[in-house]
Design a protein around this motif. Structure first.
Motif, PDB file in Angstrom:
ATOM      1  N   ARG A  32       0.824  -1.211   0.000  1.00 23.73           N
ATOM      2  CA  ARG A  32       0.000   0.000   0.000  1.00 23.73           C
ATOM      3  C   ARG A  32       0.855   1.256   0.000  1.00 23.73           C
ATOM      4  NH1 ARG A  32      -4.156  -2.257   4.584  1.00 23.73           N
ATOM      5  NH2 ARG A  32      -5.475  -3.514   3.208  1.00 23.73           N
ATOM      6  N   ILE A  33       1.901   1.267   0.818  1.00 21.33           N
ATOM      7  CA  ILE A  33       2.776   2.432   0.898  1.00 21.33           C
ATOM      8  C   ILE A  33       3.442   2.694  -0.442  1.00 21.33           C
ATOM      9  CG2 ILE A  33       4.891   3.328   1.948  1.00 21.33           C
ATOM     10  CD1 ILE A  33       4.062   1.689   4.466  1.00 21.33           C
ATOM     11  N   ALA A  34       3.976   1.637  -1.064  1.00 15.98           N
ATOM     12  CA  ALA A  34       4.643   1.795  -2.356  1.00 15.98           C
ATOM     13  C   ALA A  34       3.681   2.324  -3.418  1.00 15.98           C
ATOM     14  CB  ALA A  34       5.237   0.454  -2.802  1.00 15.98           C
ATOM     15  N   ASN A  35       2.454   1.811  -3.427  1.00 17.38           N
ATOM     16  CA  ASN A  35       1.478   2.265  -4.425  1.00 17.38           C
ATOM     17  C   ASN A  35       1.063   3.719  -4.187  1.00 17.38           C
ATOM     18  OD1 ASN A  35       1.377  -0.134  -5.867  1.00 17.38           O
ATOM     19  ND2 ASN A  35      -0.253  -1.001  -4.601  1.00 17.38           N
ATOM     20  N   ILE A  36       0.896   4.097  -2.935  1.00 21.77           N
ATOM     21  CA  ILE A  36       0.537   5.477  -2.628  1.00 21.77           C
ATOM     22  C   ILE A  36       1.639   6.437  -3.079  1.00 21.77           C
ATOM     23  CG2 ILE A  36       0.327   7.101  -0.699  1.00 21.77           C
ATOM     24  CD1 ILE A  36      -2.278   5.854  -1.135  1.00 21.77           C
ATOM     25  N   ILE A  37       2.892   6.111  -2.764  1.00 24.14           N
ATOM     26  CA  ILE A  37       4.010   6.970  -3.159  1.00 24.14           C
ATOM     27  C   ILE A  37       4.068   7.100  -4.683  1.00 24.14           C
ATOM     28  CG2 ILE A  37       6.528   7.182  -3.191  1.00 24.14           C
ATOM     29  CD1 ILE A  37       6.550   5.825  -0.438  1.00 24.14           C
ATOM     30  N   LYS A  38       3.878   5.993  -5.374  1.00 26.01           N
ATOM     31  CA  LYS A  38       3.928   6.015  -6.837  1.00 26.01           C
ATOM     32  C   LYS A  38       2.800   6.855  -7.419  1.00 26.01           C
ATOM     33  CE  LYS A  38       4.139   2.945 -10.865  1.00 26.01           C
ATOM     34  NZ  LYS A  38       4.162   1.518 -11.306  1.00 26.01           N
ATOM     35  N   GLN A  39       1.591   6.732  -6.874  1.00 29.71           N
ATOM     36  CA  GLN A  39       0.445   7.447  -7.429  1.00 29.71           C
ATOM     37  C   GLN A  39       0.481   8.942  -7.122  1.00 29.71           C
ATOM     38  OE1 GLN A  39      -3.504   5.612  -7.021  1.00 29.71           O
ATOM     39  NE2 GLN A  39      -2.504   3.717  -6.412  1.00 29.71           N
ATOM     40  N   ILE A  40       0.859   9.291  -5.907  1.00 28.84           N
ATOM     41  CA  ILE A  40       0.848  10.705  -5.523  1.00 28.84           C
ATOM     42  C   ILE A  40       2.058  11.438  -6.068  1.00 28.84           C
ATOM     43  CG2 ILE A  40       1.007  12.270  -3.525  1.00 28.84           C
ATOM     44  CD1 ILE A  40      -0.781  10.375  -2.016  1.00 28.84           C
TER      45      ILE A  40
END
Length: 231
Positions: A32-40
């Motif tokens: 979840r953390i990796a996906n959030i960083i990538k998206q934002i």
């Protein structure tokens, strides 16, 4: 205290706190953390304390390595110490974000109440429960929680966490050094304008993250519900 200046950017800040990696659902949290960083795609990421649970140092070290490898955007990451991970050199951080001064600290150093159950939970985790991968501190906190009214909402919070929150509000309501103050520790997300117009933000826990834009517009995201629906 670490100091940082960020100018001429349209990218936001991204803040996590109280992830407690090393004790609870590491793989799912890391994804979840990796996906959030990538998206934002923020200008920086601040991990505002209790990122790791140190009694299990190997799991914490492994989680940190995975976190760094998953940072495909090569975003700068800053780690501040909390009461569960007092290993980082900085316990606070001041960011001049496009002319807005934002102060970060975990928020665990204010209450006078004896944190006996936190101490007890740490000892039990280190000596006994670590063998069973069960975090006794979270269980103890749930047993000791009481209801308080915060910003018009009724929430359950352990007494010393509520006291620390109130001390933070009192402290920053009486000074104008910053436009925004960001803490964690209570596990309760919050965005409140104090009497002196300082913006107080609590980033919540492992289920949430906070995005601050250069104009101080704040969004608090649920990592399970909002993932994939950010843009």
């Amino acid at each position: 205290m670490k100091k940082l200046e960020i100018t001429h950017t349209l990218k936001p800040l991204l803040i996590f706190s109280d992830l407690h990696l090393g004790s609870r659902q590491n793989d799912l949290k890391m994804e979840r953390i990796a996906n959030i960083i990538k998206q934002i795609d923020p200008c920086i990421v601040v991990f505002n304390g209790d990122t790791f649970n140190l009694p299990d140092r190997e799991l914490a070290r492994s989680a940190l390595n995975v976190l760094k490898r998953s940072n495909s955007n090569m975003t700068s990451m800053y780690f501040l110490s909390g009461n569960h991970d007092p290993i980082f050199p900085d316990s606070s951080m001041l960011v001049d974000f496009c002319g807005k001064k934002i102060f970060f600290e975990h928020g665990h150093a204010y209450a006078k109440t004896l944190k006996f159950f936190d101490y007890l939970g740490t000892v039990i985790n280190e000596k006994i429960m670590g063998w069973f991968k069960f975090d006794i501190q979270f269980w103890l906190r749930a047993r000791c929680a009481k209801s308080y009214t915060i910003s018009g909402n009724t929430v359950k919070m352990v007494k010393h966490l509520y006291e620390e929150r109130q001390k933070i509000i009192e402290k920053y309501s009486n000074q104008n050094d910053y436009q925004c103050v960001v803490t964690g520790h209570t596990h309760y997300k919050e965005v409140t304008s104090l009497d002196n117009h300082v913006l107080y933000i609590n980033t919540g826990n492992w289920e949430t993250c906070t995005v601050i834009h250069p104009n101080l517009i704040v969004k608090q995201l649920d990592l399970k519900r909002d993932l994939g629906m950010i843009k």
